[in-house]
Design an enzyme around this catalytic site. Structure first.
Site, PDB file in Angstrom:
ATOM      1  N   HIS A 243     -53.966 202.922 -11.392  1.00  0.00           N
ATOM      2  CA  HIS A 243     -53.102 202.763 -12.568  1.00  0.00           C
ATOM      3  C   HIS A 243     -53.794 203.169 -13.878  1.00  0.00           C
ATOM      4  O   HIS A 243     -53.408 204.125 -14.529  1.00  0.00           O
ATOM      5  CB  HIS A 243     -52.666 201.296 -12.705  1.00  0.00           C
ATOM      6  CG  HIS A 243     -51.965 200.731 -11.506  1.00  0.00           C
ATOM      7  ND1 HIS A 243     -50.698 201.112 -11.113  1.00  0.00           N
ATOM      8  CD2 HIS A 243     -52.361 199.793 -10.621  1.00  0.00           C
ATOM      9  CE1 HIS A 243     -50.346 200.419 -10.047  1.00  0.00           C
ATOM     10  NE2 HIS A 243     -51.328 199.608  -9.706  1.00  0.00           N
TER      11      HIS A 243
HETATM   12  O1  RIB Z   1     -49.674 196.661 -12.775  1.00  0.00           O
HETATM   13  C1  RIB Z   1     -50.920 197.315 -12.842  1.00  0.00           C
HETATM   14  C2  RIB Z   1     -51.690 196.868 -14.042  1.00  0.00           C
HETATM   15  O2  RIB Z   1     -51.934 195.456 -13.970  1.00  0.00           O
HETATM   16  C3  RIB Z   1     -53.080 197.511 -14.140  1.00  0.00           C
HETATM   17  O3  RIB Z   1     -53.447 197.614 -15.487  1.00  0.00           O
HETATM   18  C4  RIB Z   1     -53.958 196.513 -13.453  1.00  0.00           C
HETATM   19  O4  RIB Z   1     -55.310 196.580 -13.890  1.00  0.00           O
HETATM   20  C5  RIB Z   1     -53.336 195.226 -13.907  1.00  0.00           C
HETATM   21  O5  RIB Z   1     -53.831 194.928 -15.209  1.00  0.00           O
END
Ligand code: RIB
Ligand code: CA
Length: 313
Positions: A243
């Protein structure tokens, strides 16, 4: 062209860690003014510790790490140890950091840097719940027009939610903060699950990182081996989504991404859909566009960039 000045607001988290490493490995393009820790994946004391571990791993103990908000603006903190482990950086044991926490509270640090740097020169890069950023915008509304922009990981539309059927984790944890950010008037780019779920770790890529044979590559592989197990089990097969590095990669190579400028609003009232990013992708309302909502990525290009930069550390 001088490097872009950025502040990374983060809740490490193995994917945050890779994002921070990518930024620190790109000094020609990015000047990391500060890292600001926020409560999210794990509580603040751990996100602060983890941010400093990452800086020291990258050989950058001089990057100031500030501690910020230890809970959402109005709600009880929700964490994600089931994904990231109790430490937030499970997968490998690393020594406790020796670099200190920077003096200023993260919110004051954000305000300080944005006021001190030339107008339009600082980009905020939130990788976790938006509590620090929204608090800074509320405490110092003048910074909104001074910011070059906000590039954040959060939200979901066609990909729907990962913490509830309606919401992605970062937005779910502090929807009021996300609402403040979305209404701030700042030039916002959103990297939602719609795009990050196309940035899936593969065994071949992890083998490529492992083959670098550096201390950093060893740690990155251990983190991601641990991190992706949850998503592989949840979504089946393909690999865990990386992500947060999508935010930094977008700054470095925007041509690897595509999206649409649309209106995005945040659900804050309903318990059922709390934290939903209501993205008007098809323009069915007359609500003004307030964000570039990224939907697609050249995944091969993304992972090539990541491998090339990790190799530098
Ligand atoms: O949903 C994914 C996000 O939530 C990413 O930033 C992960 O690190 C968590 O913070
Ligand atoms: Ca994160």
């Amino acid at each position: 062209m001088p490097p872009r000045k950025i502040i990374i607001d983060t809740d490490p988290g193995q994917d945050d860690a890779v994002a921070i490493l990518l930024a620190l490995a790109s000094p020609e393009e990015l000047e990391v003014l500060a890292i600001t820790a926020v409560a999210g994946n794990v509580p603040l004391d751990k996100t602060s510790r983890n941010a400093r571990v990452i800086c020291e791993l990258a050989g950058k103990p001089d990057v100031p790490v500030h501690e910020g908000c230890d809970r959402p603006m109005e709600r009880v903190l929700v964490t994600a140890e089931h994904v990231h482990g109790a430490s937030g950086l499970d997968g490998i044991e690393l020594p406790e950091p020796t670099m200190p926490v920077a003096d200023l509270h993260a919110v004051e640090a954000i305000i300080h840097h944005v006021r001190r740097e030339p107008r339009g020169s600082v980009t905020l890069c939130p990788l976790g719940p938006l509590t620090n950023v929204a608090t800074a915008l509320t405490r110092a509304p003048d910074i909104a027009e001074r910011l070059a922009g906000i590039a954040l990981m959060g939200g979901a539309y066609f990909e729907v939610g990962n913490v509830t059927p309606a919401a992605e984790f970062n937005i779910y944890v502090d929807p009021e903060a996300a609402d403040i950010v979305m209404k701030s008037g700042v030039d916002i780019t959103i990297l939602p699950l719609d795009v990050t779920h196309k940035a899936l770790i593969t065994r071949d890529w992890l083998d490529r990182i492992e083959a670098l044979g550096t201390p950093v590559s060893k740690v990155v592989c251990a983190w991601l081996d641990f991190y992706e197990r949850f998503d592989v089990e949840k979504y089946g097969g393909a690999g865990g989504p990386l992500h947060d590095p999508c935010v930094i990669a977008w700054l470095l190579r925007p041509e690897l991404f595509s999206g649409r400028r649309i209106n995005v609003e945040i659900e804050c009232q309903s318990d059922l859909t709390r934290g939903m990013t209501v993205a008007d992708w098809w323009g069915v309302t007359d609500r003004a566009a307030n964000a570039l909502f990224i939907g697609d990525i050249d995944a091969d290009g993304f992972f090539d960039l990541l491998a090339e930069r990790v190799a530098r550390l």
